[in-house]
Design a protein around this motif. Structure first.
Motif, short mmCIF file in Angstrom:
data_model
loop_
_atom_site.label_atom_id
_atom_site.label_comp_id
_atom_site.label_asym_id
_atom_site.label_seq_id
_atom_site.Cartn_x
_atom_site.Cartn_y
_atom_site.Cartn_z
N ILE A 66 46.71 96.02 66.94
CA ILE A 66 46.24 94.58 67.05
C ILE A 66 45.14 94.58 68.09
O ILE A 66 45.51 95.39 69.04
CB ILE A 66 47.22 93.38 67.28
N LYS A 67 44.21 93.59 68.16
CA LYS A 67 43.18 93.46 69.14
C LYS A 67 43.73 92.63 70.06
O LYS A 67 44.04 91.19 69.50
CB LYS A 67 41.95 93.37 68.43
N ASN A 68 43.58 92.83 71.41
CA ASN A 68 44.09 91.80 72.53
C ASN A 68 42.83 92.01 73.33
O ASN A 68 42.69 93.03 73.96
CB ASN A 68 45.31 92.37 73.10
N GLY A 107 40.01 91.99 72.95
CA GLY A 107 38.95 92.92 72.16
C GLY A 107 39.38 94.56 72.39
O GLY A 107 38.68 95.18 71.92
N ASN A 118 42.12 97.58 71.40
CA ASN A 118 43.26 97.90 70.66
C ASN A 118 44.30 98.08 71.21
O ASN A 118 44.42 98.96 72.23
CB ASN A 118 42.93 98.97 69.76
N LYS A 121 48.23 94.77 56.00
CA LYS A 121 47.68 93.60 57.08
C LYS A 121 48.52 92.46 56.74
O LYS A 121 48.64 91.84 55.92
CB LYS A 121 46.36 93.45 56.87
N ASN A 170 48.98 88.12 58.83
CA ASN A 170 48.26 87.24 59.90
C ASN A 170 49.52 86.93 61.03
O ASN A 170 50.81 86.34 60.43
CB ASN A 170 47.96 86.41 59.18
N SER A 180 44.06 88.95 68.39
CA SER A 180 43.61 88.97 67.06
C SER A 180 44.71 88.06 66.16
O SER A 180 45.92 88.41 66.56
CB SER A 180 43.21 90.10 66.42
N ASP A 181 44.28 87.40 65.30
CA ASP A 181 45.27 87.03 64.26
C ASP A 181 45.79 87.96 63.43
O ASP A 181 47.22 88.04 62.91
CB ASP A 181 44.55 85.79 63.55
N LEU A 203 46.88 92.01 62.15
CA LEU A 203 47.23 93.32 62.54
C LEU A 203 47.68 94.05 61.56
O LEU A 203 47.81 93.50 60.40
CB LEU A 203 48.60 93.12 63.46
#
Length: 180
Positions: free
Chosen positions: A35-37, A39, A41, A150, A152, A166-167, A169
């Protein structure tokens, strides 16, 4: 009536008789996510894989998956973050110690060794339908299943209303099974 019952029993035994019942095996298996946190990974994993799998590659319609992971095993390589992920606003591991995935239908995807999983993933008591392709290959006395999907995180109320997380993952499953 007795003959119909016996015939039905034989048909059911034949349909399931060639399906192999196996259990997940930790060695060679992995459940990972990305997941992006902010921006960047963030990758993580879960252990404590348990459950059962019934699978026959010649008849995927008889297949059944019921697998869980231990939420408390979450590992992102950062102890502070892992502790935060176990709290109520993320996975709430004391109240919801398992994440589960259960199949509702397995179908052939048209290519040898490729299948389509339809089922339900449950996180924090919230169940959602999922569908994803996966591969299956014989491995020792069981199988190696490999697929990804994927989800949400907001569907499961994981991570609150964070704007930097990010919503969506990606979950990657590599599940090796062995006979019970």
């Amino acid at each position: 009536m007795k003959k119909i019952f016996m015939l039905s029993l034989v048909v059911l035994m034949t349909a399931f008789g060639f399906a192999q019942r196996t259990v997940p095996y930790a060695e060679g298996s992995s459940v990972t996510f990305a997941i992006k946190n902010f921006g960047l990974n963030v990758n993580g994993s879960f252990t404590g894989l348990q459950g059962s799998v019934v699978f026959n590659p010649a008849n995927p319609g008889t297949a059944y998956f019921n697998v869980t992971v231990d939420v408390g095993s979450v590992n992102t390589g950062n102890n502070s973050r892992d502790g935060h992920l176990k709290k109520e606003d993320y996975f709430n591991s004391p109240a919801f110690p398992k994440i589960s995935i259960v199949s509702t239908k397995i179908t052939n995807a048209g290519k040898a060794g490729s299948y389509l999983f339809d089922g339900i993933v449950t996180i924090k008591g919230k169940a959602k339908n999922i569908s994803f392709p996966f591969t299956a290959a014989a491995a020792g006395d069981g199988y190696l299943f490999d697929g990804s999907f994927k989800i949400n995180r907001r569907d499961f109320k994981v991570g609150g209303n964070s704007l930097v997380l990010s919503d969506v993952l990606t979950v990657n499953l590599k599940i090796k099974t062995t006979k019970e």
